[in-house]
Design an enzyme around this catalytic site. Structure first.
Site, short mmCIF file in Angstrom:
data_model
loop_
_atom_site.label_atom_id
_atom_site.label_comp_id
_atom_site.label_asym_id
_atom_site.label_seq_id
_atom_site.Cartn_x
_atom_site.Cartn_y
_atom_site.Cartn_z
N LYS A 190 0.82 -1.21 0.00
CA LYS A 190 0.00 0.00 0.00
C LYS A 190 0.86 1.26 0.00
O LYS A 190 0.64 2.19 -0.80
CB LYS A 190 -0.93 -0.01 1.22
CG LYS A 190 -1.84 1.21 1.31
CD LYS A 190 -2.73 1.10 2.54
CE LYS A 190 -1.91 1.12 3.81
NZ LYS A 190 -2.74 1.06 5.02
N GLU A 242 -2.13 7.81 12.27
CA GLU A 242 -0.97 7.02 11.89
C GLU A 242 -0.15 6.63 13.13
O GLU A 242 -0.01 7.43 14.06
CB GLU A 242 -0.07 7.82 10.95
CG GLU A 242 -0.63 7.98 9.55
CD GLU A 242 -0.34 6.77 8.69
OE1 GLU A 242 0.83 6.53 8.36
OE2 GLU A 242 -1.30 6.05 8.36
N ARG A 243 0.40 5.43 13.11
CA ARG A 243 1.38 5.08 14.13
C ARG A 243 2.66 5.87 13.89
O ARG A 243 2.99 6.19 12.74
CB ARG A 243 1.68 3.58 14.10
CG ARG A 243 0.47 2.70 14.35
CD ARG A 243 0.84 1.22 14.21
NE ARG A 243 -0.31 0.35 14.42
CZ ARG A 243 -1.15 -0.02 13.45
NH1 ARG A 243 -0.96 0.42 12.21
NH2 ARG A 243 -2.17 -0.81 13.71
#
Length: 493
Positions: A158, A184-185
């Protein structure tokens, strides 16, 4: 009227990311930005409770904000910097640098939450946005000014595909790519920033993040910050913008957290009652006007693979294209791992892409679907037990599968293969030739990871060994041989 520092409000309650504030005079208007704790706590007015009380959404941590703390009315909404000075930068919800660099050189400041493009200003023509990625342009073309959903889990390519689309926007259209990371991490955000820089596309990209550890208010509003920046490039700079959102489902989750803290009763399956309007307020800001457009590719998480989930259904209502990344295809080395049978586009119709494109795409899908249906028969009885017609179909389907792979520019350093961008006209010519049997006598690996299949070699590298790609007798994802030729034969499909 706006309050100032001489007439501050007072915190009366703090519940998670929601803060109640009382003003002695008239309360500030909705969406007004408030500040507390010496400007370190940012609030947005979301509701009037009556009697001078307002309920606010915090976009920063409020753990140390006590009751009775003074709150200042800034007199206006959250404003974010816009302009060419954002190119190559990583910023947060407020447009402040998140990359350790100097403050953003802003051309202007604009409200983060704004209206969608007025109907008279929108263009109604449907136009295909070519990406140079064969599988997308052939089977699931993107609409210029439309929205595409990218469905895929971890490890299926991705991020690589998103980075290649950033490169394609800069190289093919001279446009701007804007990445919006919602929830997001930290590891994911750092990796993406590094990938964009290493790919050499950072100078035409803007990255906006509200990470997973930030309050729901930041994750709920960061999409609007990205939309405001994108609108400036479209409207003022007249440049096409590719807005990449990862992940739109986390936007929905943040909205549910906000609604719960605001005291709103949950709706179907626990989602906020304002789910449809929350999504529409963001999605409808994406569109085309004369001379420029904002096109969006949005990663969509599907809870428990349930496409009937209300959040997924509401997102689908805004999409014109769905790109599904397949873990089985990734395991076979077929990159990009776009599933040709599950990926769809509303543009794949003769009136939009032309009769020839629609016909070829339909025939490619039919051939690949037939091959998929025959895989179990091949595994149990063998390729030679198929009818002549079926053997021909399998032969061409396997070559189509390999032709739809493609080396990317952003992976050149890792694969040693020069990245290619293939015009749609060439893709149509090649697929038509493969369907007509012109590639039947070519080895499968000659079509693997090339641009045009006629440009491929015989599948041998300089050392005389196969240069990669799934062999004709490679096992399928379930471990069974797919299309394996009997021992002693060289004519594998």
């Amino acid at each position: 009227m706006a309050n100032d520092a001489r007439d501050p409000g007072t915190v009366t309650a703090v519940r998670g990311g929601v803060v109640d504030v009382r003003f002695p005079a008239s309360p500030p208007a909705l969406h007004t930005r408030l500040e507390a704790a010496d400007g370190t706590v940012h609030l947005e007015v979301l509701a009037h409770l009556g009697g001078g009380d307002v309920r606010c959404l915090a976009s920063t941590e409020v753990g140390r904000l006590p009751r009775g703390a003074p709150v200042t009315d800034t007199g206006g909404p959250l404003r974010v910097p816009v302009g060419p000075g954002l190119l190559g930068r990583v910023v947060d919800l407020d447009g402040a640098p998140a990359d350790g660099g100097p403050p953003v050189d802003a051309a202007a400041y604009r409200p983060a939450v704004g209206p969608s493009l007025a109907l008279p200003d929108r263009t109604t023509a449907t136009e295909v946005l070519e990406t140079g990625v064969k599988a997308i342009d052939l089977l699931a073309p993107l609409e210029r000014g439309g929205k595409a959903g990218l469905f895929g889990g971890a490890g299926v390519g991705k991020t690589v595909l998103i980075t290649e689309l950033i490169h394609a926007m800069a190289a093919r259209h001279g446009g701007v790519s804007l990445f919006c990371g919602i929830g997001e991490r930290s590891r994911e955000a750092e990796a993406l920033v590094r990938d964009v820089e290493e790919a050499g596309v950072a100078d035409d990209a803007v990255l906006v993040f509200a990470q997973m550890a930030e309050p729901p208010g930041a994750r709920f509003r960061v999409g609007h910050t990205a939309a405001t920046i994108a609108e400036w490039f479209r409207d003022d700079a007249a440049r096409d913008v590719l807005l990449l959102v990862d992940n739109v489902y986390r936007f929905v989750q943040a909205g549910a957290e906000v609604a719960g803290s605001m005291g709103r009763a949950s709706s179907r399956m626990g989602y906020q009652p304002t789910l449809a309007s929350d999504l529409a307020a963001f999605e409808e800001r994406i569109g085309s006007r004369e001379g420029a457009a904002i096109t969006s590719v949005q990663a969509v998480y599907v809870p428990a693979d349930d496409f009937s989930d209300p959040a997924v259904q509401h997102v689908f209502a805004h999409l014109s294209t769905s790109l599904v990344l397949s873990r089985d295809r990734a395991a076979q080395g077929l990159y990009p791992a776009i599933d040709p049978l599950r990926s769809t586009s509303s543009l794949l119709h003769a009136r939009h892409v032309g009769a020839r494109h629609a016909r070829i795409a339909r025939e490619v899908r039919r051939t690949l679907a037939t091959y998929q249906d025959l895989e179990d028969v091949i595994a149990m009885l063998g390729f030679e037990e198929l009818s002549r017609e079926d053997r021909t179909t399998v032969t061409r389907a396997r070559r189509l599968e390999r032709y739809l792979t493609q080396p990317f520019r952003v992976t050149e350093a890792f694969t040693g293969r020069e990245g290619v961008s293939v015009p749609l006209a060439d893709v149509l010519d090649d697929c038509e030739a493969i369907l007509a049997g012109e590639a039947d006598d070519r080895p499968e690996r000659a079509l693997y990871m090339v641009g045009r299949w006629r440009d491929g070699d015989d599948g041998k590298g300089t050392d005389g060994e196969a240069t990669g790609g799934p062999a004709s007798n490679a096992p399928a994802s379930d471990g069974r041989a797919t299309g394996a030729a009997p021992a002693g034969r060289s004519g594998a499909p």
